[in-house]
Write an enzyme that holds these catalytic residues in place. Structure first.
Site, PDB file in Angstrom:
ATOM      1  CB  THR A  42       5.941 -23.185   2.497  1.00 46.68           C
ATOM      2  OG1 THR A  42       5.797 -23.092   3.909  1.00 46.68           O
ATOM      3  CG2 THR A  42       4.677 -22.661   1.834  1.00 46.68           C
ATOM      4  CG  HIS A  45       3.613 -28.338   2.308  1.00 45.22           C
ATOM      5  ND1 HIS A  45       3.225 -29.627   2.573  1.00 45.22           N
ATOM      6  CD2 HIS A  45       4.143 -27.869   3.471  1.00 45.22           C
ATOM      7  CE1 HIS A  45       3.497 -29.931   3.825  1.00 45.22           C
ATOM      8  NE2 HIS A  45       4.069 -28.880   4.393  1.00 45.22           N
TER       9      HIS A  45
END
Length: 367
Positions: A42, A45
């Site tokens: 994450t 990302h």
């Protein structure tokens, strides 16, 4: 007010290290000294700019952490300076339909601390300024609600404890899939979360195979006692049929985030098999719905965790079921975190990278 060093996300593919100001903890808050912070998918990302709708730059990021309590605010009981802790970085409103049904970890207005933007938080919540100014863990001081703290045993080294949060993800995933003793389990994707899912599923009594293209990740998984398959060397569906006597696997976890991974997971499943979707897919994928119809398959989503998952994860890391030290590939000082993101982006022979928040380069430090 204390000024410390922090890692800031400023724009897509841009991280900087610089000062961050931390207010004294207010009522119900605790100030922490993060020791180690893990870099996860994450976070990558965010680094790529894919989550700019949620992350308002400049923002301090990071949520997989371990550390110690520095100060407690008024009204906080049960914690004292020096206590080793980790943080379950979720805050929910308690009033939405999901919360009222007992699913607060997927609150419809969920604040994921260390990801969601201060602006969005301010619109939905009444949040102390100290929390808004320091949203993520990748800094030398971090103020969080005391309700997010999870106690760690003194005997657990803090670098290993930084893997509690991703282990809690794996515990939740295995629970959502309902893995039972003796079931055949296929994990598609042998990155950090995939390996953790495989280890937790194996501890639950499952017979596990990890499907992974990277030779390095396969070797590491095998060193941890897991069996692996190389999808480039053999057809996974054939391997599953040979393994199960043409029945198929009881459970498949899709952790790769790739369209081919979805197809592999679906094709691996037995009649009434369960597919647990773990990876974040940034775009719609084609799925063989005919196979879902034909074999009466079940698809379950798995997102985040609850406090019980965290407490189980602490136990699994502390008792060695999760060999955290073998999963940690590299530890970098806080000031080197931006270059660590760039290295992780390139893949290679790396599993888990930790940022040592108690260590900065000789040329940088707290003001």
């Amino acid at each position: 007010m204390t000024t410390t060093l922090a890692v800031h996300y400023t724009a897509a593919r841009t991280l900087t290290t610089g000062p961050a100001e931390t207010e004294p903890p207010g009522p119900g808050e605790v100030e922490l000294a993060p020791a180690f912070v893990g870099i996860c998918g994450t976070d990558l990302h965010i680094f790529h700019g894919d989550m700019d709708a949620r992350v308002k730059a400049p923002a301090v990021i990071g949520h997989e952490m371990s550390g110690r309590v520095v100060r407690v605010g008024p009204g906080v009981e049960g914690f004292a300076p020096g206590d080793p802790v980790t943080v379950m970085p979720l805050r929910w409103d308690g009033t939405c339909p999901a919360c009222l049904r007992g699913h607060s970890h997927v609150c419809q207005n969920l604040d994921f601390i260390g990801i969601d933007s201060p602006g969005a938080m301010q619109q939905r919540w009444t949040v102390p300024a100290s929390t808004l100014d320091s949203p993520g863990a990748m800094q030398q001081r971090w103020t969080v609600p005391a309700s997010t703290l999870v106690r760690l045993p003194e005997s657990l080294p803090l670098d290993r404890a930084a893997l509690v949060e991703p282990t809690a993800v794996a515990v939740h995933d295995v629970g959502r899939a309902g893995v039972r003793e003796g079931e055949r389990v296929v994990v598609v994707g042998g990155g950090p979360v995939g390996v953790l899912i495989a280890l937790v599923a194996q501890a639950a009594g499952g017979e596990v195979r990890v499907v992974e293209l990277s030779a390095h990740r396969r070797r590491l998984a095998e060193q941890l006692g897991l069996s692996t398959w190389d999808p480039a060397a053999a057809d996974v569906a054939t391997l599953v049929n040979d393994w199960t006597g043409d029945a198929g696997a009881d459970v498949a976890f899709e952790v790769s985030g790739a369209e081919a991974g979805v197809q592999t997971a679906v094709d691996a499943l037995a009649v009434r098999g369960r597919l647990c979707l773990v990876a974040i897919h940034p775009r719609p994928r084609q799925v063989n719905l005919h196979r879902f119809f034909w074999r009466e398959l079940t698809l379950v989503g798995a997102r985040l965790y609850d406090r019980g998952d965290f407490e189980t994860a602490v136990r699994l890391v502390a008792d060695g079921t999760i060999p955290a030290d073998e999963l940690i590939s590299k530890v970098v000082p806080l000031a080197d975190a931006p270059s660590a993101f760039e290295a992780l982006e390139g893949g290679g022979d790396v599993m888990k990278v930790l940022v040592d928040c108690g260590n900065v380069s000789s040329s940088e430090g707290a003001a």
